[in-house]
Design a protein around this motif. Structure first.
Motif, PDB file in Angstrom:
ATOM      1  N   ASP A   1       0.860  -1.251   0.191  1.00  2.73           N
ATOM      2  CA  ASP A   1      -0.058   0.117  -0.119  1.00  2.73           C
ATOM      3  C   ASP A   1       0.729   1.210  -0.003  1.00  2.73           C
ATOM      4  O   ASP A   1       0.436   2.417  -0.532  1.00  2.73           O
TER       5      ASP A   1
ATOM      6  N   LYS B   1      -9.970   6.949  -9.644  1.00  4.38           N
ATOM      7  CA  LYS B   1      -9.780   5.589  -8.968  1.00  4.38           C
ATOM      8  C   LYS B   1      -8.331   5.248  -9.220  1.00  4.38           C
ATOM      9  O   LYS B   1      -7.888   5.033 -10.540  1.00  4.38           O
TER      10      LYS B   1
ATOM     11  N   TYR C   1      -5.187   2.346  -8.132  1.00  9.17           N
ATOM     12  CA  TYR C   1      -5.194   0.997  -7.161  1.00  9.17           C
ATOM     13  C   TYR C   1      -3.815   0.802  -6.647  1.00  9.17           C
ATOM     14  O   TYR C   1      -3.751  -0.186  -6.097  1.00  9.17           O
ATOM     15  N   ARG C   2      -2.926   1.650  -7.274  1.00  9.42           N
ATOM     16  CA  ARG C   2      -1.458   1.322  -6.851  1.00  9.42           C
ATOM     17  C   ARG C   2      -0.889   2.625  -6.449  1.00  9.42           C
ATOM     18  O   ARG C   2      -1.370   3.755  -7.118  1.00  9.42           O
TER      19      ARG C   2
END
Length: 183
Positions: free
Chosen positions: A66, A134, A136-137
């Motif tokens: 994360d 959005k 995601y990484r």
């Protein structure tokens, strides 16, 4: 008789400097282009170290995914881009034309080509980030796509200028060798 405060040589008013030797312009250009290319190589090495550090941290799982995302596929072939920099640095001491040409060709293959591929690889994710917001990484809280595009923009400029200055340096070296052949 070159003292600043002392008497001037008899029979001269100081305007006899035109007979003195000067460094040829292509030698001056060679020195300035070498230093400019070295600066660009050092910036490239810094970019390379940042990407290598990101890859090592992600693969060795030193921090959470994360915090630092796994690398994109284009980053692996880009790690070979250190090779043209080495050839470039090796070409400078003796004005080795072959090493500089190899450096220019490998810069295109190992540096520019992975960056072009990377821009195409990350485009759908950038489009998703732009349209839907959005991601995601992430890399330290920032979208990995945004960070990598920023790195790519800087890297393309560094490599582009390095190729441009290398071409000008080659021209300077060819001028030097042509003048030697004439004599």
């Amino acid at each position: 008789m070159a003292s600043r405060a002392g008497p001037r040589a008899a029979g001269t008013d100081g305007s006899d400097y035109q007979h003195r030797e000067r460094v040829a312009s292509h030698y001056q250009m060679s020195v300035s282009l070498k230093s400019e290319i070295k600066r660009l190589i050092y910036v490239h090495v810094l970019i390379w170290l940042v990407l290598a550090t990101q890859m090592c941290v992600a693969h060795l799982r030193l921090v959470s995914h994360d915090l630092v995302a796994m690398p994109y596929q284009w980053q692996y072939p880009y790690m070979l881009s250190i090779i043209p920099s080495v050839f470039g640095l090796l070409s400078f001491p003796r004005n080795n034309i072959s090493y500089l040409v190899i450096s220019m060709i490998l810069t295109g293959l190992c540096s520019i080509a992975p960056l072009i591929y990377g821009s195409m690889e990350m485009f759908p994710m950038a489009q998703q980030l732009y349209r839907h917001g959005k991601a995601y990484r992430f890399i330290f809280g920032f979208s990995a796509v945004s960070v990598m595009y920023l790195v790519m923009v800087v890297a393309v400029q560094v490599h582009g200028w390095a190729i441009y200055y290398s071409k000008k340096l080659l021209d300077s070296w060819f001028t030097s060798t042509q003048e030697k052949k004439k004599k």
